[in-house]
Design a protein around this motif. Structure first.
Motif, short mmCIF file in Angstrom:
data_model
loop_
_atom_site.label_atom_id
_atom_site.label_comp_id
_atom_site.label_asym_id
_atom_site.label_seq_id
_atom_site.Cartn_x
_atom_site.Cartn_y
_atom_site.Cartn_z
N GLU A 198 44.06 -19.79 118.46
CA GLU A 198 45.15 -20.76 118.61
C GLU A 198 45.17 -21.36 120.01
O GLU A 198 45.45 -22.54 120.19
N PHE A 199 44.88 -20.53 121.02
CA PHE A 199 44.79 -21.00 122.39
C PHE A 199 43.71 -22.08 122.50
O PHE A 199 43.92 -23.13 123.11
N CYS A 200 42.57 -21.84 121.89
CA CYS A 200 41.47 -22.82 121.92
C CYS A 200 41.88 -24.11 121.23
O CYS A 200 41.57 -25.21 121.73
N TRP A 201 42.56 -24.01 120.11
CA TRP A 201 43.02 -25.21 119.42
C TRP A 201 43.99 -26.00 120.30
O TRP A 201 43.91 -27.22 120.36
N ALA A 202 44.88 -25.28 121.01
CA ALA A 202 45.84 -25.96 121.89
C ALA A 202 45.13 -26.73 122.99
O ALA A 202 45.62 -27.77 123.44
N LEU A 203 43.97 -26.23 123.41
CA LEU A 203 43.20 -26.91 124.44
C LEU A 203 42.23 -27.95 123.87
O LEU A 203 41.43 -28.53 124.59
N GLY A 204 42.31 -28.17 122.55
CA GLY A 204 41.55 -29.24 121.94
C GLY A 204 40.18 -28.86 121.39
O GLY A 204 39.40 -29.74 121.03
N LEU A 205 39.88 -27.57 121.33
CA LEU A 205 38.59 -27.16 120.79
C LEU A 205 38.57 -27.39 119.29
O LEU A 205 39.51 -27.04 118.58
N SER A 206 37.50 -27.95 118.81
CA SER A 206 37.36 -28.28 117.40
C SER A 206 37.19 -27.02 116.54
O SER A 206 36.56 -26.05 116.96
N GLU A 207 37.70 -27.09 115.34
CA GLU A 207 37.52 -26.00 114.37
C GLU A 207 36.04 -25.79 114.07
O GLU A 207 35.62 -24.69 113.72
N THR A 208 35.26 -26.82 114.24
CA THR A 208 33.82 -26.75 114.00
C THR A 208 33.16 -25.65 114.84
O THR A 208 32.23 -24.99 114.39
N VAL A 209 33.65 -25.46 116.05
CA VAL A 209 33.09 -24.42 116.93
C VAL A 209 33.25 -23.05 116.29
O VAL A 209 32.33 -22.24 116.27
N PHE A 210 34.42 -22.78 115.73
CA PHE A 210 34.63 -21.49 115.08
C PHE A 210 33.85 -21.36 113.79
O PHE A 210 33.45 -20.26 113.41
N ASP A 211 33.60 -22.49 113.12
CA ASP A 211 32.72 -22.46 111.95
C ASP A 211 31.31 -22.04 112.35
O ASP A 211 30.66 -21.26 111.65
N ILE A 212 30.84 -22.54 113.50
CA ILE A 212 29.51 -22.16 114.02
C ILE A 212 29.47 -20.67 114.31
O ILE A 212 28.50 -19.98 113.98
N VAL A 213 30.54 -20.15 114.93
CA VAL A 213 30.60 -18.72 115.26
C VAL A 213 30.60 -17.89 113.98
O VAL A 213 29.87 -16.90 113.88
#
Length: 94
Positions: free
Chosen positions: A5-20
């Motif tokens: 959620e912290f990453c989303w608040a900073l604008g990180l795309s959900e795609t990054v977590f899909d890659i992980v």
């Protein structure tokens, strides 16, 4: 907030977590650029924490000083609240 959620608040795309998730599922290393970005964000998360007011302040200012002030206020509030209910002979000094 948790780390994701912290990453989303900073604008990180959900795609990054899909890659992980894909890397985990296929037992392959996470690409270096993703690892570097998440490591950087994790270090920031360790400093900022997950309290919404602190995260909001960091998202808006990208500066840690206002975040520290918010964290200090939260800790003082918790300490005050806990002292109200703790027996006087069992109180800890924080």
């Amino acid at each position: 907030m948790d780390f994701e959620e912290f990453c989303w608040a900073l604008g990180l795309s959900e795609t990054v977590f899909d890659i992980v998730r894909d890397s985990y599922g296929t037992v392959k290393p996470v690409p270096d650029f993703v690892h570097q970005r998440l490591t950087d964000l994790f270090h920031r998360y360790l400093l900022v924490g997950g309290m919404p007011a602190a995260v909001t302040s960091f998202v808006e200012s990208k500066v840690i000083d206002p975040v520290r002030a918010i964290q200090t206020n939260i800790r003082a509030y918790y300490e005050h609240a806990i002292k109200q209910y703790a027996p006087k002979d069992k109180r800890l000094v924080i």
